[in-house]
Motif scaffolding. Structure first.
Motif, mmCIF file in Angstrom:
data_model
loop_
_atom_site.group_PDB
_atom_site.id
_atom_site.type_symbol
_atom_site.label_atom_id
_atom_site.label_comp_id
_atom_site.label_asym_id
_atom_site.label_seq_id
_atom_site.Cartn_x
_atom_site.Cartn_y
_atom_site.Cartn_z
ATOM 1 N N ASN A 102 22.592 52.730 10.523
ATOM 2 C CA ASN A 102 23.635 52.291 9.209
ATOM 3 C C ASN A 102 23.559 50.789 9.178
ATOM 4 O O ASN A 102 25.165 50.266 9.050
ATOM 5 C CB ASN A 102 24.434 53.492 9.045
ATOM 6 C CG ASN A 102 24.582 53.124 8.143
ATOM 7 O OD1 ASN A 102 24.168 52.897 6.578
ATOM 8 N ND2 ASN A 102 25.965 54.693 7.174
ATOM 9 N N GLY A 139 26.121 50.262 5.886
ATOM 10 C CA GLY A 139 26.925 50.514 5.021
ATOM 11 C C GLY A 139 27.616 50.900 6.125
ATOM 12 O O GLY A 139 28.522 50.132 6.329
ATOM 13 N N TRP A 175 25.562 61.158 8.312
ATOM 14 C CA TRP A 175 26.259 61.958 7.493
ATOM 15 C C TRP A 175 25.554 62.955 7.313
ATOM 16 O O TRP A 175 24.783 62.920 7.113
ATOM 17 C CB TRP A 175 26.095 61.101 6.097
ATOM 18 C CG TRP A 175 26.572 59.644 5.974
ATOM 19 C CD1 TRP A 175 25.808 58.696 6.010
ATOM 20 C CD2 TRP A 175 28.375 59.012 5.714
ATOM 21 N NE1 TRP A 175 26.787 57.534 5.753
ATOM 22 C CE2 TRP A 175 27.737 57.675 5.606
ATOM 23 C CE3 TRP A 175 29.364 60.168 5.587
ATOM 24 C CZ2 TRP A 175 29.524 57.291 5.796
ATOM 25 C CZ3 TRP A 175 30.780 58.955 5.741
ATOM 26 C CH2 TRP A 175 30.765 57.719 5.674
ATOM 27 N N SER A 182 22.258 58.204 4.331
ATOM 28 C CA SER A 182 23.554 59.103 2.847
ATOM 29 C C SER A 182 22.969 60.021 2.391
ATOM 30 O O SER A 182 21.289 60.986 2.777
ATOM 31 C CB SER A 182 23.957 57.927 1.924
ATOM 32 O OG SER A 182 24.492 58.230 0.700
ATOM 33 N N GLY A 209 26.310 61.953 -4.436
ATOM 34 C CA GLY A 209 26.887 60.638 -4.330
ATOM 35 C C GLY A 209 28.510 60.878 -5.602
ATOM 36 O O GLY A 209 28.887 60.138 -5.223
ATOM 37 N N ASP A 242 26.823 56.007 -3.230
ATOM 38 C CA ASP A 242 26.452 57.189 -1.514
ATOM 39 C C ASP A 242 27.449 56.943 -1.028
ATOM 40 O O ASP A 242 29.173 56.956 -1.159
ATOM 41 C CB ASP A 242 24.852 56.764 -1.547
ATOM 42 C CG ASP A 242 25.180 55.224 -0.452
ATOM 43 O OD1 ASP A 242 26.079 54.618 -0.399
ATOM 44 O OD2 ASP A 242 24.247 54.590 -0.811
ATOM 45 N N CYS A 243 27.804 58.060 0.097
ATOM 46 C CA CYS A 243 28.232 58.215 0.540
ATOM 47 C C CYS A 243 29.115 56.418 1.648
ATOM 48 O O CYS A 243 29.834 56.516 1.822
ATOM 49 C CB CYS A 243 28.285 58.509 2.328
ATOM 50 S SG CYS A 243 27.152 60.301 2.431
ATOM 51 N N ASN A 244 28.296 55.738 1.777
ATOM 52 C CA ASN A 244 28.562 54.134 2.603
ATOM 53 C C ASN A 244 29.191 53.806 1.349
ATOM 54 O O ASN A 244 30.279 53.529 1.571
ATOM 55 C CB ASN A 244 27.647 53.676 2.826
ATOM 56 C CG ASN A 244 26.308 54.188 3.440
ATOM 57 O OD1 ASN A 244 26.845 54.619 4.933
ATOM 58 N ND2 ASN A 244 25.247 54.369 3.261
ATOM 59 N N THR A 245 29.012 53.843 -0.171
ATOM 60 C CA THR A 245 30.131 53.174 -1.235
ATOM 61 C C THR A 245 31.777 53.942 -1.386
ATOM 62 O O THR A 245 32.251 52.915 -1.037
ATOM 63 C CB THR A 245 29.300 53.924 -2.430
ATOM 64 O OG1 THR A 245 27.930 52.847 -2.701
ATOM 65 C CG2 THR A 245 29.811 52.654 -3.618
#
Length: 190
Positions: A121, A124, A130, A149, A157, A162-165
């Motif tokens: 990842n 991210g 995740w 994600s 999301g 998404d998770c990273n954002t």
């Protein structure tokens, strides 16, 4: 028996061979700089690694803990940590497993993040994977999805992506969005 000089093509070859062998022993070689840098193998989890997560260290956030966006914000929320990082850590160690459970009336949502390392990842939340988990009939959990994600079409999301954002806001806390799991020297949540 044939002399070695004739077998190898003359005395010049023997001198060249001896010179080549001696060159390997010269002091022009670089000095030993110590042991090589260890290669970090990624930590990959399976459903069995989440077994018994409700018995791990527990952080009951209740229903009014602050959140960012509209993800993980409903219901009674509880975080579980399999093992605390060493005191003074500025990152979570390889193999860290964090589970977040949201209980909304009779429905339970279970999400997790696992520190895989190995460069996973990298674009991210570096080194984190995740997960969404689901309780299994008869005990234990199964993995609904896992990856960089949530999968497309999951509807997970929320409005922030998404998770990273979302977790990028906690980059200084190694991407872990939790007041209860704040690392040493990390400032207040954004």
């Amino acid at each position: 028996m044939m002399p070695i000089t004739r077998l190898l093509g003359g005395a010049g070859v023997i001198c060249s061979l001896a010179g080549w062998l001696l060159a390997g022993c010269s002091s022009d070689e670089p000095e030993d700089t110590g042991p090589p840098t260890p290669v970090i193998e990624p930590y990959i989890v399976f459903a069995r690694d989440f077994r018994g997560f409700r018995s791990w260290q527990k952080f009951d956030l209740g229903e009014n803990a602050p959140t960012v966006g509209k993800v993980h914000d409903a219901g009674h929320r509880i975080e579980y940590l399999k093992a605390r990082p060493p005191a003074g850590s500025t990152t979570f160690p390889l193999g860290t497993i964090i589970v977040k459970e949201s209980i909304i009336a009779t429905k339970t949502q279970i999400f997790a993040l696992v520190k895989r390392a190995g460069g996973y990842n990298e674009n991210g939340a570096t080194d984190w994977e995740w997960f969404e988990l689901k309780d299994r009939t008869g005990g234990g959990v199964e993995i609904e999805w896992r990856g960089l994600s949530a999968p497309a079409g999951e509807g997970y999301g929320g409005p922030q992506g998404d998770c990273n954002t979302c977790h990028a806001a906690w980059k200084d806390n190694d991407f872990v969005a939790s007041e209860a799991l704040k690392l040493a020297g990390v400032a207040a949540t954004p």
